[in-house]
Design an enzyme around this catalytic site. Structure first.
Site, PDB file in Angstrom:
ATOM      1  N   LYS A 186       7.883  23.006 -15.116  1.00 55.68           N
ATOM      2  CA  LYS A 186       8.968  23.859 -14.612  1.00 55.68           C
ATOM      3  C   LYS A 186       8.366  25.085 -13.948  1.00 55.68           C
ATOM      4  O   LYS A 186       7.423  25.681 -14.494  1.00 55.68           O
ATOM      5  CB  LYS A 186       9.873  24.250 -15.791  1.00 55.68           C
ATOM      6  CG  LYS A 186      11.135  25.007 -15.394  1.00 55.68           C
ATOM      7  CD  LYS A 186      12.010  25.314 -16.622  1.00 55.68           C
ATOM      8  CE  LYS A 186      13.316  26.000 -16.225  1.00 55.68           C
ATOM      9  NZ  LYS A 186      14.183  26.255 -17.404  1.00 55.68           N
ATOM     10  N   SER A 192      19.152  25.195 -16.816  1.00 50.72           N
ATOM     11  CA  SER A 192      18.361  25.524 -15.642  1.00 50.72           C
ATOM     12  C   SER A 192      17.189  24.575 -15.389  1.00 50.72           C
ATOM     13  O   SER A 192      16.659  24.558 -14.288  1.00 50.72           O
ATOM     14  CB  SER A 192      17.797  26.940 -15.802  1.00 50.72           C
ATOM     15  OG  SER A 192      16.857  26.973 -16.872  1.00 50.72           O
ATOM     16  N   SER A 225      19.200  25.370 -21.656  1.00 50.84           N
ATOM     17  CA  SER A 225      18.584  24.902 -20.412  1.00 50.84           C
ATOM     18  C   SER A 225      17.662  23.705 -20.540  1.00 50.84           C
ATOM     19  O   SER A 225      17.212  23.154 -19.537  1.00 50.84           O
ATOM     20  CB  SER A 225      17.814  26.050 -19.751  1.00 50.84           C
ATOM     21  OG  SER A 225      18.727  26.910 -19.118  1.00 50.84           O
TER      22      SER A 225
END
Ligand SMILES: [Mg+2]
Ligand SMILES: [Zn+2]
Lengths: 493, 95, 497
Positions: A78, A159, A183
């Site tokens: 990420k 997210s 998330s």
């Protein structure tokens, strides 16, 4: 080997050890999948050379029978994790071009364990969002589509939307995620994969771009529970550079996996039966309860009376912390600088931040600034921290009656991109089931459990006691085995 | 409590985010909507409740007083939009 | 509290000045408060900077134990309450010297609570000043404005260095009291070793809160003059600011609560261009740090490691050591002087085999008059005195055992200052030993009496005053080396014969 990208982390690890294939073959297969997956916009930066270098090192190690826990396994990272020599933006414009000279503790641990990096994954800007629609670099598109033939582009959740999409689309066997209010779990549920957020303090926050410090926790996202256990073991551990890191040994979660829930009590919090919850979600939950019972668990109803206040509490604390954490993005030491003619320093700040932050980030900074401002601090922030204490106490009391809690992960299946982006509050409600555990710092995971009428994945969430990741993983495994979830997104890209 | 355009401008200025009038007009109802919603916390009886200080019980560790870092000026300045003579540079500040 | 008599004479009568000081003192430590970068003064720009100090994305603070320890010891030294539970808050504002966009400080739960410091101003009465709190916080970086026509340069070497903010109550009533408070505070910090008190290098600076009122009235509105960096400037800033406020009020204006700057060249304070449009620092607990909890063992170590402090030392000097209040005050005013004196005292007592109390007066007199006089002349500090305490003790020993007379001792001391040699060596090499040999002295006396037969007759005729003349002549003839006692004794015997 038919298709290396269909393998799980454990499958790659074990096959590589046995000599079924080389690490380079694996890296090449995933690099190719990443290259082919551009329409999903899951990767912000592709780093095939990193994956190959790690693979070659693993192959060299194999020659001398030297195996590390993740030898031969390439991963997606990420883009909230700082990676030395590779641009790290948190999907914002304000960090565009920022190339850290340092490696986050977690990526350093993963690479040290033998993993390679396939690339940096897209996300909601500064991890603020539940649909991956706030990225400066465009939406991530879920590999999943509804059965209605409408081909609407769906949200991969957020997210960690790049992470969920990459794993679901077989562009990576596993990925790192971060979870501040859900998330990891919500995008995992939206894309039919697993993901675990460990106890707050298990995974170091050093080198991870901060959103809300008291909530942020990294964790793995992968295809199944075993992979989550393997990756979490590699990511966890005490870090003297993070004052909130827990100084505890890392349990052997993979070795401890057991789907036998006999003697365990699974709590069903009645307050999670929220108004307007789709019948499909309720049905899935009931199915999950039946599976837990089938695995030998005793089912008990528990009460978490302050559940409905978790979201508003979160939307005070997280923006407050974020408003301060994001003050460092000012155009002075790194990232974008916007310098209008004749602007003074303070005008430079305002221009830089106006141009560099997206609308959702600005919205949260403003909310956070407001709730901390003179005269409002006690009414909002102190009040929220008190309610947070009550929410934590609710869990403490519930865990006197049960070992883990079972709930739906999200109140709906994936929605279409654009469907909720106009209404921030509707978007915030997505995290209604995930936020309470975040506020209490508890370990929690989502496992895929079924499909809705449109053929979209739905997840069940397991919440555990502090430090009881093993209990969470085991309950997740019991659900996973009974759900037999093997649906996958039809490749359209 | 609700915010008006003046308050939004004041918050934006505190947060150092330049906002146009159009943006302010859009933000006023949006922020009020969110603030109105979070104010439901007022319903919760928190008398005698201490604000949560540490999510998971843990103690603040203290490190030893040893120099272990620094002398990495190149790294410090590497990403700077403007660096000169070993310093970060910004528009002249008048104090 | 004793009343101060300092007043400003205004057109409408007398005004009283109310002063509170917030002193920022740099905590002595090798590394910064939350990072492992060095605190060394004078490094190349941005050399003492870690990724944490530059607020790189994802960086986190980890507190330095020594900084906490020193702040706790300082709190103990002023008899303050030590809070076993404290925590760090963020003070949020934007400025180029503040990379994080917030300063990590302590607002809601400071490490140290209420304490006291006693002062003795040069003018006015001794009194006790209340300390409200001491909290620990980060220093900011430094901005340089004069190196480029249109740019300011940022050096983050100081960014993150540990400070104690020592906040007094508004208990001072004159510039003299503020000066005495600062000097006393500086002395305590240096005794404790928590701050070097070096104001030139910025190790100590004061925010000066001043208001004026008619005696007996409630407090007036105060202004805060920031970052004043010497005792003299603090006193001057108070003087100016108090007079400005009186003039302002008497001419019909009102004092506004504001931040001001002191201009040392002009000796005036002026309003700072309000760089923060609204002072709304949005303090909240730093979520990167847990509450700071101190255990009893830590506190016990802090207490056990405290040295004897100025007030206690002074009482001991005046009491058991029997020194004058003046001498005790001078010798304890600075830790280095006290340290030097005690080394001297120990050596003096050892050399003479006497208790310290028996030699304290001689040691104190010699240090205050001879050594201080010499250092003053040489423009040196006691820490770089060319003569060591051990050498001082040896010198006093030579006086006590009769080897040196007072005047010989002064000669030897001058040579010690020049050469750094031990007094015994000087006495030996230069033959400066005083003579007690009665035979030799009698011979000289015989010559002196023979050469001054007329005066001898006068003396014997009853002119007693002439005895001093014979002493002088004898000493002169012996080049100062005659033991005065023996010379006296033998002269008396010879003359009264
Ligand atoms: Mg101050
Ligand atoms: Zn301060």
């Amino acid at each position: 080997m038919s298709n290396l990208t269909d393998l799980t982390v454990a499958g790659i690890r074990d096959g590589f050890r046995k000599g079924d294939f080389s690490a380079r073959e694996v890296a090449e297969a995933f690099n190719a999948a990443v290259a082919a997956g551009k329409p999903l916009n899951a990767f912000l930066v592709e780093t095939p050379e990193h994956a190959l270098a790690a693979a070659d090192e693993a192959d060299r190690g194999r020659a001398s029978a030297e195996f590390r826990p993740l030898s031969g396994v390439p991963l997606g990272i990420k883009d909230l994790f700082c990676t030395a020599g590779y641009q790290t933006t948190a999907a914002s414009h304000i960090l565009e071009g920022f190339v850290p000279t340092y490696e986050s503790t977690i990526t350093a641990k993963l690479f040290g364990a033998g993993a390679g990096m396939l690339g940096k994954l897209n996300l909601d800007q500064f991890a603020m969002g539940s649909s991956n629609e706030t990225s400066y670099y465009g939406n991530v598109i879920s590999p999943w589509r509804r059965k209605d033939g409408g081909n609407a582009a769906l949200a991969p959740g957020g997210s960690s939307g790049g992470s969920s999409a990459a794993v679901a689309a077989r562009m990576a066997p596993g990925a790192t995620g971060t979870d501040t209010g859900g998330s990891i779990r919500q995008p995992a549920a939206f894309t039919g994969i697993s993901g675990i957020k460990p106890t707050y303090g298990r995974c170091s926050r050093w080198g991870v771009v901060a959103f809300a410090s008291s909530l942020d926790q990294a964790g793995p996202m992968a295809r199944d529970v075993r992979d989550c256990a393997i990756l979490l073991e590699a990511m966890s551990g005490f870090d003297p550079k993070d004052s909130t890191s827990l100084d505890l040994p890392v349990p052997q979660w993979e070795a401890g996996l057991s789907a036998d829930l006999r003697g365990k009590k699974v709590g069903i919090p009645k307050e999670y039966r929220v108004e307007g919850m789709p019948p499909e979600i309720e049905a899935l939950w009931q199915q999950g309860i039946a599976w837990a019972r089938d695995a030998g668990a005793e089912i008990v109803e528990v009460s978490l009376p302050h559940t409905r206040y978790a979201l508003p509490t979160y939307y005070i604390i997280a923006p407050a912390e974020a408003s301060s954490n994001l003050a460092r993005y000012d155009g002075v030491r790194y990232g974008e600088r916007e310098l209008p003619d004749h602007a003074n320093l303070q005008e430079m700040y305002a221009a830089t931040r106006a141009a560099g932050f997206g609308p959702e980030v600005k919205r949260r900074i403003l909310i956070g600034t407001y709730v901390l401002s003179a005269g409002f601090y006690d009414a909002y922030y102190t009040k929220a921290q008190k309610v947070r204490a009550l929410i934590a106490r609710d869990f403490e009391q519930a865990f006197q009656q049960c070992d883990v809690l079972l709930t739906p992960t999200a109140p709906s299946a994936a929605f279409a991109l654009g469907e909720k982006s106009a209404d921030p509050l509707a978007m915030y409600l997505n995290d209604v089931f995930t936020v309470p555990a975040s506020l209490a710092g508890l370990p929690a995971m989502s496992v895929p459990a079924g499909l809705d009428a449109q053929g979209l994945p739905l997840g069940l969430q397991i919440i555990g006691k502090p430090l009881d990741e093993q209990g969470v993983l085991n309950a997740g495994l019991a659900i996973e085995q009974r759900a037999g979830f093997n649906a996958r997104a039809e490749k359209w890209w | 409590m609700s915010v008006d355009a003046t308050t939004v401008r004041k918050i934006a200025s505190l947060a150092r985010i330049a906002v146009s009038d159009t943006e302010v007009d859009a933000m006023v109802p949006e922020l009020n909507n969110i603030l109105g919603w979070i104010e439901q916390l007022g319903e919760v009886d928190t008398d005698g409740v201490a604000p949560l200080a540490a999510v998971i019980p843990n103690h603040l560790r203290l490190r030893d007083d040893v120099v272990t870092d620094g002398n990495i000026r190149d790294q410090i300045l590497k990403n700077a939009p403007q660096a000169e003579h070993g310093f970060f540079a910004v528009p002249k500040v008048i104090e | 509290m004793t009343e101060s008599t300092y007043r400003i004479q205004g057109a409408t009568g007398e005004w009283e000045v109310v002063i509170g000081l917030e002193v920022h003192a740099q905590i002595t430590s090798n590394a910064k408060l939350f990072s492992g970068a060095s605190t060394r003064f004078g490094a190349e720009p941005n050399a003492n900077v870690s990724l944490v100090d530059a607020a790189m994305p994802g960086m986190l603070p980890v507190p330095n134990r020594e900084c906490i320890r020193q702040a706790v010891r300082t709190g103990m030294a002023i008899d303050a309450q030590i809070n076993k539970w404290s925590r760090f808050d963020r003070k949020n504002y934007f400025y180029a010297d503040l990379p994080q966009g917030y300063q990590i400080s302590q607002l809601y739960h400071p490490l140290v609570g209420e304490g006291t410091i006693s002062i003795e101003p040069e003018e006015g009465q001794a009194k006790t000043i209340g300390i409200e709190r001491i909290h620990v916080e980060q220093d900011a970086g430094k901005l340089m404005h004069d190196q480029h026509p249109t740019r300011s340069y940022i050096d983050l070497n100081r960014s993150g260095v540990a400070l104690m903010e020592i906040v007094s109550r508004p208990d001072m009533r004159s510039p003299a009291e503020a000066g005495a408070y600062l000097r006393k505070l500086r002395a305590i910090l240096r005794y404790v070793g928590s701050c070097d008190g070096n104001m030139e290098e910025g190790s100590m600076r004061a925010d000066v809160n001043v208001s004026v009122r008619k005696p007996g009235d409630p407090f007036g509105t105060r202004t805060e003059t920031k970052n004043v960096n010497s005792v003299r400037f603090v006193m001057a800033a108070i003087e100016h600011e108090a007079n400005r406020q009186v003039d302002l009020i008497e001419s019909g204006g009102t004092v506004v609560r504001e931040t001001r700057l002191f201009d040392p060249d002009k000796g005036v304070t002026r309003s700072m261009r309000s760089k923060e449009d609204a002072h709304d620092y949005r303090y909240f607990p730093d979520p990167d740090l847990l509450p700071l909890e101190l255990d009893d063992a830590f506190l016990a170590e802090c207490r056990a490691s405290l040295p004897e402090l100025p007030d206690a030392k002074r009482a001991r000097y005046e009491g058991p050591l029997g020194l004058t209040p003046y001498a005790a005050g001078v010798l304890t005013a600075d830790v280095e002087t006290a340290r030097w004196f005690e080394a001297l005292l120990a050596e003096t007592a050892r050399v003479q085999g006497k208790p310290e109390a028996d030699v304290a007066k001689a040691a104190s007199n010699w240090l205050i008059s001879d050594l201080f006089g010499a250092l003053n002349r040489l423009g040196k500090d006691i820490t770089d005195s060319p003569v060591s305490p051990a050498q001082g003790g040896q010198l006093l020993g030579l006086v006590a055992d009769g080897t040196l007379s007072g005047s010989l001792a002064k000669q030897v001391f001058e040579i010690m200052l020049e050469t750094g040699d031990d007094p015994a060596k000087i006495v030996e090499e230069r033959g400066l030993k005083q003579t007690t040999d009665t035979g030799a002295i009698d011979a000289v006396i015989a010559d002196v009496l023979a050469a001054n037969a007329d005066k001898v007759a006068e003396y014997r005729g009853g002119k007693d005053k002439l005895f001093g003349f014979f002493v002088g002549q004898t000493m002169k003839a012996m080049a100062g080396k005659g033991n005065p006692g023996v010379v006296n004794e033998r002269l008396k015997a010879a003359l009264d014969n």
